[in-house]
Motif scaffolding. Structure first.
Motif, mmCIF file in Angstrom:
data_model
loop_
_atom_site.group_PDB
_atom_site.id
_atom_site.type_symbol
_atom_site.label_atom_id
_atom_site.label_comp_id
_atom_site.label_asym_id
_atom_site.label_seq_id
_atom_site.Cartn_x
_atom_site.Cartn_y
_atom_site.Cartn_z
ATOM 1 N N HIS A 25 44.101 61.149 56.762
ATOM 2 C CA HIS A 25 42.671 61.288 56.482
ATOM 3 C C HIS A 25 42.020 62.123 57.581
ATOM 4 N N PRO A 26 41.207 63.117 57.225
ATOM 5 C CA PRO A 26 40.650 64.018 58.244
ATOM 6 C C PRO A 26 39.758 63.326 59.274
ATOM 7 N N ALA A 27 39.205 62.145 58.927
ATOM 8 C CA ALA A 27 38.347 61.433 59.873
ATOM 9 C C ALA A 27 39.105 60.412 60.700
ATOM 10 N N ASN A 28 40.420 60.335 60.498
ATOM 11 C CA ASN A 28 41.211 59.365 61.240
ATOM 12 C C ASN A 28 41.715 59.976 62.538
ATOM 13 N N THR A 29 41.647 59.210 63.616
ATOM 14 C CA THR A 29 42.076 59.718 64.926
ATOM 15 C C THR A 29 43.330 59.006 65.434
ATOM 16 N N ARG A 30 44.082 58.400 64.516
ATOM 17 C CA ARG A 30 45.243 57.618 64.933
ATOM 18 C C ARG A 30 46.270 58.456 65.708
ATOM 19 N N HIS A 31 46.322 59.740 65.453
ATOM 20 C CA HIS A 31 47.291 60.592 66.148
ATOM 21 C C HIS A 31 47.031 60.634 67.652
ATOM 22 N N ARG A 32 45.872 60.139 68.094
ATOM 23 C CA ARG A 32 45.518 60.155 69.520
ATOM 24 C C ARG A 32 45.971 58.891 70.245
ATOM 25 N N PHE A 33 46.780 58.057 69.608
ATOM 26 C CA PHE A 33 47.104 56.766 70.191
ATOM 27 C C PHE A 33 47.839 56.890 71.521
ATOM 28 N N ASN A 34 48.444 58.036 71.819
ATOM 29 C CA ASN A 34 49.113 58.241 73.104
ATOM 30 C C ASN A 34 48.133 58.546 74.238
ATOM 31 N N ASP A 35 46.879 58.787 73.899
ATOM 32 C CA ASP A 35 45.881 59.172 74.897
ATOM 33 C C ASP A 35 45.113 57.955 75.391
ATOM 34 N N LEU A 36 44.938 57.852 76.692
ATOM 35 C CA LEU A 36 44.185 56.742 77.258
ATOM 36 C C LEU A 36 42.749 56.724 76.741
ATOM 37 N N GLU A 37 42.203 57.917 76.523
ATOM 38 C CA GLU A 37 40.816 57.996 76.057
ATOM 39 C C GLU A 37 40.628 57.309 74.694
ATOM 40 N N PHE A 38 41.652 57.341 73.854
ATOM 41 C CA PHE A 38 41.605 56.691 72.549
ATOM 42 C C PHE A 38 41.300 55.202 72.708
ATOM 43 N N TRP A 39 41.976 54.558 73.651
ATOM 44 C CA TRP A 39 41.816 53.122 73.857
ATOM 45 C C TRP A 39 40.527 52.788 74.585
ATOM 46 N N VAL A 40 40.146 53.643 75.504
ATOM 47 C CA VAL A 40 38.882 53.436 76.221
ATOM 48 C C VAL A 40 37.700 53.518 75.263
ATOM 49 N N GLU A 41 37.717 54.519 74.374
ATOM 50 C CA GLU A 41 36.631 54.673 73.408
ATOM 51 C C GLU A 41 36.553 53.473 72.473
ATOM 52 N N GLN A 42 37.715 52.987 72.033
ATOM 53 C CA GLN A 42 37.713 51.824 71.151
ATOM 54 C C GLN A 42 37.144 50.600 71.856
ATOM 55 N N ALA A 93 40.112 47.100 79.793
ATOM 56 C CA ALA A 93 39.401 46.110 80.591
ATOM 57 C C ALA A 93 38.495 46.767 81.626
ATOM 58 N N ALA A 94 38.917 47.927 82.122
ATOM 59 C CA ALA A 94 38.152 48.603 83.172
ATOM 60 C C ALA A 94 36.795 49.093 82.687
ATOM 61 N N VAL A 95 36.642 49.313 81.377
ATOM 62 C CA VAL A 95 35.374 49.851 80.862
ATOM 63 C C VAL A 95 34.589 48.792 80.086
ATOM 64 N N THR A 96 35.014 47.538 80.172
ATOM 65 C CA THR A 96 34.320 46.452 79.482
ATOM 66 C C THR A 96 34.177 45.258 80.429
ATOM 67 N N LYS A 97 33.277 44.357 80.081
ATOM 68 C CA LYS A 97 33.088 43.140 80.870
ATOM 69 C C LYS A 97 33.346 41.877 80.055
ATOM 70 N N HIS A 98 33.332 41.987 78.730
ATOM 71 C CA HIS A 98 33.386 40.795 77.891
ATOM 72 C C HIS A 98 34.491 40.835 76.838
ATOM 73 N N LEU A 99 34.807 41.992 76.305
ATOM 74 C CA LEU A 99 35.813 42.101 75.262
ATOM 75 C C LEU A 99 37.131 41.502 75.730
#
Length: 480
Positions: A25-42, A93-99
């Motif tokens: 799907h063109p709006a899916n970003t799953r291919h970025r799962f190797n990138d740290l930024e993918f997890w930080v944004e989520q 964890a570094a970019v969140t306080k509660h999640l």
């Protein structure tokens, strides 16, 4: 007071988790799962949406049961390539306080001492926001990856897991006293040796001396999750789990399974309310019904039947190889062998009278019940509220179709409607994961929990791993 419904985002450190084919799907970003930024944004998105946690699934083998090889899984990105779920947690964890963060780890193949330190490290780094989803692993390929010719038998895996957790409880709860670390600069003593002890565990599967290498973390023992709907799985959950992922074909079965787990927990001396229950939910929401249906239609069009079949065949049952009028129960009986876990061959989508044709239709669909809702915010909220009322569930793992689109839609449309009804938090009130489930102040295992028996170094000289079913049977006979 109306209780809040818990929601976790169901994730995996991979391209294709359970919505197979949607990576295109063109709006899916799953291919970025190797990138740290993918997890930080989520993580930032989920904390803004006041989610309970991100729940990270995992497997340690390839789905190679379909068409006798891993080719389909590789081609369709069915949970391969995939990475270690534990390693992305510190960045989130570094970019969140509660999640909070719950990660899957298997008790069958890797030794407990090393995992004990990893888990304590994560609980330290997250300041008590870590949970562990206990699995025993079921893929035949996983067994071969760790030097075995085939899977260990289903109930034997649970026996190993039972002892595995006892080793961990001894390390987490019993090896260090709360005040062992004194950090006395004047006397140059960091840790008081008198308050740290070896565990000297000797059991049928493990020999672990100790002491634990990590000082006590905020929760000591991470929040324990477990999934399993077999008799042995429910008994294991009743003894150990604080959060259980329940299975079932319909709302009635879910309600019965929840009641059974809590009944067994009570027989073991635990309070039934000390177990939270969850199910996987498919929620497609839009501005209105038409918007939601358009999304669903697109997802159906892009879904990969081959991907779903490869996933369903992961435990060695190749549905496509059988006549469509063959009964699933007959196939399972014919293919039964030591270690084959029938729970994982698709008990979600068949009964004793289900044919292969019906199972193939069901396994390739995402819009089957009982926890499927597609519509406007009010309709979806009505459905969620109805699911909880009918089953007694405490929350749901939200299945993703698009990243970050699925979570964004839920946060934009569903969260405000649930908040209006008093069913969803409006702010975080707790510090640790266990407090989120059981209330402020409940950071450690409850006293009635099996793992608490090792506090202060008590009971370290015993094997500690009883047979759950036998224990429960004893209590039932005594009660009668």
């Amino acid at each position: 007071m109306t209780r809040h419904i818990g929601f976790n985002l169901f994730e995996m450190n991979t391209v294709g988790h359970i919505s197979h084919g949607l990576w295109v799907h063109p709006a899916n970003t799953r291919h970025r799962f190797n990138d740290l930024e993918f997890w930080v944004e989520q993580a930032k998105l989920l904390e803004a949406g006041l989610f309970d946690s991100v729940f990270l699934a995992d497997v340690i083998g390839t789905y190679d049961g379909y068409r006798n090889g891993p080719e389909t899984a590789l081609r369709e990105a069915v949970q391969i390539p995939s990475n270690d779920p534990l390693l992305v947690i510190p960045a989130m964890a570094a970019v969140t306080k509660h999640l909070a963060f719950a990660a899957t780890f298997s008790t069958t193949y890797e030794p407990p001492f090393a995992f004990a330190r990893r888990a304590s490290t994560l609980d330290h780094l997250t300041k008590g926001r870590f949970g562990w989803n206990v699995v025993t692993s079921y893929l035949p390929n996983a067994a071969r990856n760790f030097g075995l010719a085939d899977e260990i038998a289903h109930d034997d895996r649970y026996g190993i897991a039972d002892e595995y957790l006892d080793v961990l409880y001894k390390l987490w709860e019993g090896s260090w006293d709360d005040d062992a670390v004194i950090q006395d600069r004047d006397s140059r003593v960091y840790t008081d040796p008198a308050k740290v002890r070896c565990i000297n565990h000797v059991g049928p599967n493990f020999q672990v001396a100790g002491p634990h290498l990590s000082q006590p973390s905020a929760q000591r023992t991470p929040v324990i999750f477990q999934a399993g709907s077999s008799d042995r799985g429910r008994a294991f959950a009743a003894k150990h789990a604080e959060g259980v992922f329940v299975g079932g074909r319909d709302l009635d079965v879910y309600r019965e399974n929840i009641a059974d787990i809590r009944r067994q927990a009570a027989l073991l001396g635990r309070k039934p309310e000390h177990i939270k229950t969850y199910a996987s939910a498919v929620i497609l929401v839009g501005r209105d019904q038409d918007d939601a249906e358009r999304k669903a239609a697109t997802y159906r069009e892009l879904s990969s039947a081959e991907g779903y079949l490869a996933h369903a065949g992961g435990s060695g049952i190749d549905l496509a190889a059988y006549p469509k009028n063959a009964l699933i129960r007959d196939i399972l009986a014919a293919e039964a062998k030591a270690g084959r876990d029938n729970e994982q061959t698709g008990r979600r989508f068949y009964t004793d009278t289900t044919t292969v044709g019906q199972a193939l239709d069901a396994v390739t669909r995402f819009d089957r019940g009982p926890f499927y809702a597609a519509g406007a915010p009010v309709q979806v909220a009505d459905a969620i509220e109805g699911w909880v009322d009918a089953t007694g569930l405490d929350g749901f793992n939200l299945r993703q179709f698009l990243t970050p689109g699925t979570a964004e839609d839920f946060i934009e449309y569903v969260v405000p409607e649930l908040q209006r009804r008093g069913l969803y938090r409006t702010a975080y009130a707790e510090s640790t994961f266990r407090e989120r489930l059981f209330g402020t102040g409940n950071t450690r295992l409850f006293e009635e929990h099996h793992g608490a028996r090792y506090r202060g170094g008590a009971n370290l000289d015993g094997a500690g791993s009883g047979a759950d079913a036998a224990t429960i049977s004893h209590f039932e006979e005594k009660a009668s």
